[in-house]
Enzyme design. Structure first.
Site, mmCIF file in Angstrom:
data_model
loop_
_atom_site.group_PDB
_atom_site.id
_atom_site.type_symbol
_atom_site.label_atom_id
_atom_site.label_comp_id
_atom_site.label_asym_id
_atom_site.label_seq_id
_atom_site.Cartn_x
_atom_site.Cartn_y
_atom_site.Cartn_z
ATOM 1 N N HIS A 52 7.407 4.977 -3.129
ATOM 2 C CA HIS A 52 6.005 4.571 -3.084
ATOM 3 C C HIS A 52 5.277 5.350 -1.995
ATOM 4 O O HIS A 52 5.898 5.877 -1.061
ATOM 5 C CB HIS A 52 5.896 3.079 -2.786
ATOM 6 C CG HIS A 52 6.470 2.220 -3.859
ATOM 7 N ND1 HIS A 52 6.491 0.841 -3.754
ATOM 8 C CD2 HIS A 52 7.039 2.512 -5.060
ATOM 9 C CE1 HIS A 52 7.044 0.324 -4.832
ATOM 10 N NE2 HIS A 52 7.387 1.315 -5.644
ATOM 11 N N GLU A 54 3.485 4.287 0.488
ATOM 12 C CA GLU A 54 3.643 3.721 1.826
ATOM 13 C C GLU A 54 5.012 3.997 2.425
ATOM 14 O O GLU A 54 5.119 4.370 3.592
ATOM 15 C CB GLU A 54 3.407 2.197 1.805
ATOM 16 C CG GLU A 54 2.063 1.783 1.278
ATOM 17 C CD GLU A 54 2.034 1.586 -0.235
ATOM 18 O OE1 GLU A 54 1.032 1.036 -0.715
ATOM 19 O OE2 GLU A 54 2.991 1.974 -0.939
ATOM 20 N N CYS A 82 4.400 -3.591 -1.025
ATOM 21 C CA CYS A 82 5.464 -4.429 -1.578
ATOM 22 C C CYS A 82 6.490 -4.720 -0.473
ATOM 23 O O CYS A 82 6.396 -4.185 0.636
ATOM 24 C CB CYS A 82 6.117 -3.724 -2.760
ATOM 25 S SG CYS A 82 7.129 -2.294 -2.305
ATOM 26 N N CYS A 85 8.092 -1.524 0.915
ATOM 27 C CA CYS A 85 7.201 -0.724 1.767
ATOM 28 C C CYS A 85 6.913 -1.423 3.089
ATOM 29 O O CYS A 85 6.851 -0.768 4.136
ATOM 30 C CB CYS A 85 5.912 -0.409 1.020
ATOM 31 S SG CYS A 85 6.182 0.720 -0.367
#
Length: 156
Positions: A52, A54, A82, A85
């Site tokens: 991801h 992040e 999430c 992350c």
């Protein structure tokens, strides 16, 4: 971070998300902001379902900056991180977080999409489970329409 800075950096993160979408990736974007609240140190779009925006940005930052410096920095991201992350931000020692829309709002936009099975575990819950106190700002309702627009139609 001042409200004007929050809005400017969230718009920057959303531009990164737009670029990711235009490259065929999921429309998520993140930027790392220096302690001055102005300087963007790094930016990252979503790569895939495991890398991801992040967590990729946080891992890269952790290899390039000291923990003491990162503790003063801000991770600005379009969507609430999430659990994966948020945990990566915790271990990277990035002390501040700004996010545009919540995971719950993302779920409304994506539905039960196989490429984005959202997990209802707020980042505040994940970060509060650790031994550090993070400064968290979000969601930011003023930018919800701009951020949501990138997701509308994408997940069909």
């Amino acid at each position: 971070m001042l409200e004007a800075q929050v809005l400017r950096h969230l718009r920057h993160a959303n531009a990164v998300a737009r670029r990711a979408r235009d490259l065929g990736k999921h429309p998520f974007g993140a930027v790392l902001v220096a302690p001055d609240g102005e300087t963007v140190l790094a930016e990252q779009g979503n790569i895939d379902t495991v890398n991801h925006a992040e967590n990729t940005l946080a891992r890269t930052a952790a290899t390039n900056f000291s923990p003491d410096y990162l503790w003063q920095c801000t991770l600005v991201t379009t969507v609430e991180p999430c659990a994966m992350c948020a945990a990566t931000q915790y271990w990277a020692h990035i002390g501040r977080l700004v996010f545009g829309i919540t995971e719950a709002r993302l779920l409304e936009l994506t539905g039960n999409h196989g490429d984005n099975p959202t997990m209802h575990l707020p980042c505040r819950t994940v970060l509060a489970a650790g031994q550090k106190h993070f400064e968290i700002t979000g969601p930011v309702p003023a930018l919800e329409p701009e951020i949501a627009a990138l997701h509308s139609g994408f997940w069909k």
